[in-house]
Design a protein around this motif. Sequence first.
Motif, PDB file in Angstrom:
ATOM      1  N   ASP A  82       0.852  -1.188   0.000  1.00 51.98           N
ATOM      2  CA  ASP A  82       0.000   0.000   0.000  1.00 51.98           C
ATOM      3  C   ASP A  82       0.878   1.226   0.000  1.00 51.98           C
ATOM      4  N   MET A  83       0.469   2.216  -0.779  1.00 54.13           N
ATOM      5  CA  MET A  83       1.202   3.477  -0.872  1.00 54.13           C
ATOM      6  C   MET A  83       0.335   4.582  -0.283  1.00 54.13           C
ATOM      7  N   VAL A 137       0.161   8.859   0.502  1.00 53.86           N
ATOM      8  CA  VAL A 137       0.704  10.143   0.079  1.00 53.86           C
ATOM      9  C   VAL A 137       0.136  11.237   0.997  1.00 53.86           C
ATOM     10  N   SER A 197       9.509   1.951   1.660  1.00 51.05           N
ATOM     11  CA  SER A 197      10.098   3.012   0.826  1.00 51.05           C
ATOM     12  C   SER A 197       9.541   4.328   1.288  1.00 51.05           C
ATOM     13  N   LEU A 198      10.434   5.305   1.375  1.00 54.52           N
ATOM     14  CA  LEU A 198      10.087   6.586   1.953  1.00 54.52           C
ATOM     15  C   LEU A 198      10.655   7.675   1.049  1.00 54.52           C
ATOM     16  N   ALA A 199       9.775   8.512   0.490  1.00 57.90           N
ATOM     17  CA  ALA A 199      10.224   9.685  -0.261  1.00 57.90           C
ATOM     18  C   ALA A 199       9.996  10.900   0.641  1.00 57.90           C
ATOM     19  N   THR A 227       5.823  10.550   0.747  1.00 55.81           N
ATOM     20  CA  THR A 227       5.179   9.389   0.136  1.00 55.81           C
ATOM     21  C   THR A 227       5.777   8.133   0.750  1.00 55.81           C
ATOM     22  N   ILE A 228       4.891   7.248   1.183  1.00 56.89           N
ATOM     23  CA  ILE A 228       5.300   6.046   1.911  1.00 56.89           C
ATOM     24  C   ILE A 228       4.733   4.839   1.185  1.00 56.89           C
ATOM     25  N   SER A 229       5.574   3.884   0.860  1.00 60.25           N
ATOM     26  CA  SER A 229       5.075   2.616   0.324  1.00 60.25           C
ATOM     27  C   SER A 229       5.584   1.514   1.229  1.00 60.25           C
TER      28      SER A 229
END
Lengths: 317, 317
Positions: A46-47, A49, A88-90, A131-133
């Motif tokens: 799941d992503m 935002v 994953s972390l933007a 943004t986190i996935s």
Amino acid sequence: MMPSRYTEDELIARVFAPIAGPAALGLKDDAALIEPSPEATVATVDMLVAGVHFFADDPPGAIARKALRVNLSDLAAKGAAPIGFLLSLALPADWTNDWLKAFAAGLAEDAATFAAPLIGGDTTATPGPLTISITALGRTSRFAPRTGARAGDAIYVSGTIGDAALALALRRDAKLAARLSPLARAHLLDRYLLPRPRLDLVSLLRHHASAAMDVSDGLAGDLAKLCAASGVGAVVEAPTVPLSDAAREAIALAPSLFETALTGGDDYEILFTAGPGFAPPDAVTRIGEILAGPAAPQFRSAAKKPLIFKKLSFSHF
Amino acid sequence: MMPSRYTEDELIARVFAPIAGPAALGLKDDAALIEPSPEATVATVDMLVAGVHFFADDPPGAIARKALRVNLSDLAAKGAAPIGFLLSLALPADWTNDWLKAFAAGLAEDAATFAAPLIGGDTTATPGPLTISITALGRTSRFAPRTGARAGDAIYVSGTIGDAALALALRRDAKLAARLSPLARAHLLDRYLLPRPRLDLVSLLRHHASAAMDVSDGLAGDLAKLCAASGVGAVVEAPTVPLSDAAREAIALAPSLFETALTGGDDYEILFTAGPGFAPPDAVTRIGEILAGPAAPQFRSAAKKPLIFKKLSFSHF
């Protein structure tokens, strides 16, 4: 002046390595290593935002925990116990060490609570919003599919439905929120910020669910998806859908919120079906029955009249 | 007027389901189901952001393929063959069906080439740039770790080093690019847009690599990471580092590009070490030797003088 910030190596070593499980190999390798198991592996992603799935100024620990929990909820719905997760972390331009420490502290708490360690990840900069996935991996001896519901099965949900959707509605209607008791407001907001993945139901779902999914986009829409996947129809007795005291209080003030509760999403409870032999425990409530189909599910009022919803579910897309 | 666009359901059914493998369950369930195996599972994730890792106007198929390939490269480096991948995609406001079709066509081509089907995913909207996170899962009978290099091991790399970094340098220096032959320009650009995951080396790495990683952040920096993880030092004879004809042509025009080649990143070749008994095939080149340590690796010139780099590797962070 911008305070000094972690380098990528410091971030991994100081912030993320403490959350990591053995499969992460200390977050020092290119990949995680998960030992073989006789059970099947279940994988979900799941992503989230900022500005779409959460507010950028929500508490960072709560953002982290929600991002992990929505994935653990998917594992739970399939009867899978967590192996761990990849993150994953933007990060937007204005991130700070303090924000990241609070984010990681939230993750660490949940990783421990749910026995779901960090096993890998990637961090990058973004000119856009946070943004986190999260990809969660789990294991199960029996996968509870969406496709197995059969006519005559009973329909169950865990916990209570609609709390998170009502919290969101109250955040958008300050006048209504002010009329609600502080206790009810706090309960609903807590359910919105912090879904509770029903990993306590993993064993039940493995053994008894003919079909299962988590309620993330609204009970009505998610039941429609389950029915479509299984090629069946359904009837739900709306008055039997379990509501919290806080939800009942809100709906008493504004009856249209009942529809919000049934269609609004973010419940992260489990919707499942089971055959006639199943004796439900207290944690779950029977709300209806699977019919021959395929057909759209019907929700009926106390007077057995069909309820027509404006829309079945919430979409971020 | 904005042309009509896929709904989320259409997107899944028309664009992504055709790329999906059996573990994806038709992308109709909450999670992927991967059957048990006697081999270990390897998991890795990379996130790519438009404007940071690629140009937003790069061909969509190439963006997709690069996002998948950088993950497959991590699997290859660990001696793992792909099971499949999960895709999270945050789409900016201006996405179109045509863009998504081209993106998916690139993914489909690579999923087939590398036997790496889509097994799950999540799509969302973002007010920011296109953001892609791919989690790749693989299997191996022996994980090639970063930590196993020992004094006396030889150091090898696959393919050629520096092509992608030189392509990026040329994109930023049009005068220099104009002096290069069209053939060389095309070769370097192709290597930048489309890394080649070295899945052909999976068997070799399982059987012979004492330590391995893919070269993604620059050979010099990545070797430093491998040495630190293994607690060793290294000496690399810089003239033995394999270069393409195109890279040699660029470096002949601007000798400082040799440093760019050794430190610039995006190679997606394999850096590995192996003991004295290993007979390297043509696909790999011996570039140096592991020394007792821990110590920073040294790169030496033809005259055996140490090379001092301005920075060891490229960082997006």
